[in-house]
Design an enzyme around this catalytic site. Structure first.
Site, PDB file in Angstrom:
ATOM      1  N   ASP A   1       0.855  -1.206   0.000  1.00  0.00           N
ATOM      2  CA  ASP A   1       0.000   0.000   0.000  1.00  0.00           C
ATOM      3  C   ASP A   1       0.888   1.253   0.000  1.00  0.00           C
ATOM      4  OD1 ASP A   1      -3.044  -0.900   1.291  1.00  0.00           O
ATOM      5  OD2 ASP A   1      -1.371  -2.250   1.656  1.00  0.00           O
TER       6      ASP A   1
ATOM      7  N   THR B   1      -6.902  -4.659   0.884  1.00  0.00           N
ATOM      8  CA  THR B   1      -5.656  -5.007   1.600  1.00  0.00           C
ATOM      9  C   THR B   1      -5.840  -6.242   2.481  1.00  0.00           C
ATOM     10  OG1 THR B   1      -4.987  -2.703   1.600  1.00  0.00           O
ATOM     11  CG2 THR B   1      -3.857  -4.120   3.164  1.00  0.00           C
TER      12      THR B   1
ATOM     13  N   GLY C   1     -12.880  -5.416  -1.181  1.00  0.00           N
ATOM     14  CA  GLY C   1     -12.549  -4.267  -2.019  1.00  0.00           C
ATOM     15  C   GLY C   1     -13.738  -3.689  -2.759  1.00  0.00           C
TER      16      GLY C   1
HETATM   17  P1  AMP Z   1     -14.856  -4.076   1.905  1.00  0.00           P
HETATM   18  O1  AMP Z   1     -16.082  -4.141   1.113  1.00  0.00           O
HETATM   19  O2  AMP Z   1     -15.031  -4.412   3.336  1.00  0.00           O
HETATM   20  O3  AMP Z   1     -13.725  -4.830   1.278  1.00  0.00           O
HETATM   21  O4  AMP Z   1     -14.451  -2.553   1.899  1.00  0.00           O
HETATM   22  C1  AMP Z   1     -14.334  -1.771   0.728  1.00  0.00           C
HETATM   23  C2  AMP Z   1     -13.380  -0.624   1.024  1.00  0.00           C
HETATM   24  O5  AMP Z   1     -13.881   0.149   2.112  1.00  0.00           O
HETATM   25  C3  AMP Z   1     -11.990  -1.103   1.463  1.00  0.00           C
HETATM   26  O6  AMP Z   1     -11.042  -0.193   1.030  1.00  0.00           O
HETATM   27  C4  AMP Z   1     -12.078  -1.087   2.954  1.00  0.00           C
HETATM   28  O7  AMP Z   1     -10.830  -0.865   3.539  1.00  0.00           O
HETATM   29  C5  AMP Z   1     -13.017   0.086   3.216  1.00  0.00           C
HETATM   30  N1  AMP Z   1     -13.811  -0.152   4.427  1.00  0.00           N
HETATM   31  C6  AMP Z   1     -15.065  -0.623   4.509  1.00  0.00           C
HETATM   32  N2  AMP Z   1     -15.469  -0.716   5.800  1.00  0.00           N
HETATM   33  C7  AMP Z   1     -14.427  -0.312   6.547  1.00  0.00           C
HETATM   34  C8  AMP Z   1     -14.208  -0.194   7.929  1.00  0.00           C
HETATM   35  N3  AMP Z   1     -15.164  -0.487   8.826  1.00  0.00           N
HETATM   36  N4  AMP Z   1     -12.999   0.271   8.342  1.00  0.00           N
HETATM   37  C9  AMP Z   1     -12.043   0.582   7.438  1.00  0.00           C
HETATM   38  N5  AMP Z   1     -12.197   0.485   6.119  1.00  0.00           N
HETATM   39  C10 AMP Z   1     -13.368   0.047   5.662  1.00  0.00           C
HETATM   40 MG    MG Z   2      -6.435   0.794   0.059  1.00  0.00          MG
END
Ligand code: AMP
Ligand code: MG
Ligand code: MG
Length: 306
Positions: free
Chosen positions: A50, A119, A216
């Site tokens: 990252d 990530t 993601g």
């Molecule tokens: P995900 O669908 O959970 O993979 O999230 C999609 C994007 O939103 C990724 O970049 C995640 O890091 C970010 N994201 C979603 N929910 C959170 C959370 N509660 N804390 C930090 N990042 C989040």
């Molecule tokens: Mg990122």
């Protein structure tokens, strides 16, 4: 000739080349085996990939477009020594520029960068969920997006590794073939690593035929673009502007929509707060998007508002 092309096309063509280079960095860090994981918050990891991918992307934009606002996910110390990416994507450079962007200068664009989206999945070896996202906004709206998927085809020895998808509303998309989702089925894609009771409540109320849980924002929107899912539903404030700017631009370019769960678009001005506090709702067909806006219950909408 590159120097006479509109800034917007040079910016898009550079974004494609720089995203590809960031993908090389992401694969290199993984192949060396030491991910250098740091926890930024609860369930919010950052790796060496990252950090290095962002330094590469932002360093290149700062050198090539010094007056432009570039906002990246990672909070890093000032980078001094960025390797300049000298190539530029010729196909994108030679596209026809949207009329209203022909004379826009670099200081009027805002670029939102997620150097590595997914990530958590990267650290867990779900490599096809990983993407590099570069979204370009003008007057608050996404006008161009690049999604690079560094591990596309990684399970298939014979095919080329990695691909880059782009979209420009009013112009079109490249790097993939848009496919409509199956008719008569409600396939909903959502988070796999950031589930909450409200996210689940929203999903339950929509009565999907299937729920796909992948990592993601970039990868989820790719599933919409290639007909694997009908809608992306995330009734939570966790996603950020750098997660949605590039995907929204590409979806819009192919006739889809990405908004908050109330159906209202986000603004991508440089002064905007980073979190998408009213959640994310996206679909490749605007009729599907409308159906989901109408069918997410008010009780959920009330719980996800700024
Ligand atoms: P995900 O669908 O959970 O993979 O999230 C999609 C994007 O939103 C990724 O970049 C995640 O890091 C970010 N994201 C979603 N929910 C959170 C959370 N509660 N804390 C930090 N990042 C989040
Ligand atoms: Mg990122
Ligand atoms: Mg992200």
């Amino acid at each position: 000739m590159a120097t006479t092309s509109p800034v917007f096309l040079r910016l898009m063509a550079n974004a494609v080349a720089v995203a590809n280079h960031a993908g090389n960095i992401i694969r290199e860090v993984m192949s060396k085996g030491d991910l250098g994981i740091v926890e930024k918050g609860v369930n919010d990891p950052q790796t060496e990939a990252d950090r290095r991918a962002q330094q590469c992307i932002i360093g290149n934009f700062n050198k090539k477009f010094p007056l432009m606002s570039v906002i990246g996910e990672e909070d890093l110390a000032q980078e001094t020594d960025t390797e300049l990416v000298s190539d530029i994507d010729k196909e994108v450079l030679n596209l026809k520029c949207p009329e209203d962007l022909v004379n826009v200068t670099e200081e009027d664009f805002v670029v939102w960068v997620d150097p590595l989206d997914g990530t958590a999945e990267y650290t867990e070896g779900m490599l096809d969920h990983v993407t590099v996202l570069i979204g370009i906004a003008h007057k608050n709206r996404p006008v161009g997006g690049v999604i690079h998927q560094p591990y596309y085809n990684y399970k298939n020895d014979k095919a080329g590794l990695g691909r880059t998808l782009w979209g420009i509303p009013g112009v079109g998309v490249g790097g993939f073939n848009p496919v409509a989702p199956p008719e008569g089925k409600r396939l909903v894609v959502t988070t796999r690593s950031h589930m909450t009771p409200v996210v689940q409540q929203a999903l339950d109320s929509l009565k999907p035929d299937e729920i796909l849980r992948v990592g993601g924002a970039g990868y989820k929107v790719m599933l919409l673009m290639e007909g694997k899912a009908t809608a992306y539903v995330f009734a939570s404030p966790g996603c950020k502007k750098w997660d949605t700017c590039a995907p929204e631009a590409i979806l819009t370019a192919m006739g889809g929509r990405l908004t908050d769960i109330h159906g209202d678009p986000y603004s991508y001005a440089s002064t905007e707060m980073h979190p998408n506090r009213r959640g994310v709702l996206a679909a490749a067909k605007s009729d599907d998007h409308k159906w989901f806006v109408e069918n997410i219950p008010d009780a959920v909408k009330q719980l996800v508002k700024s």
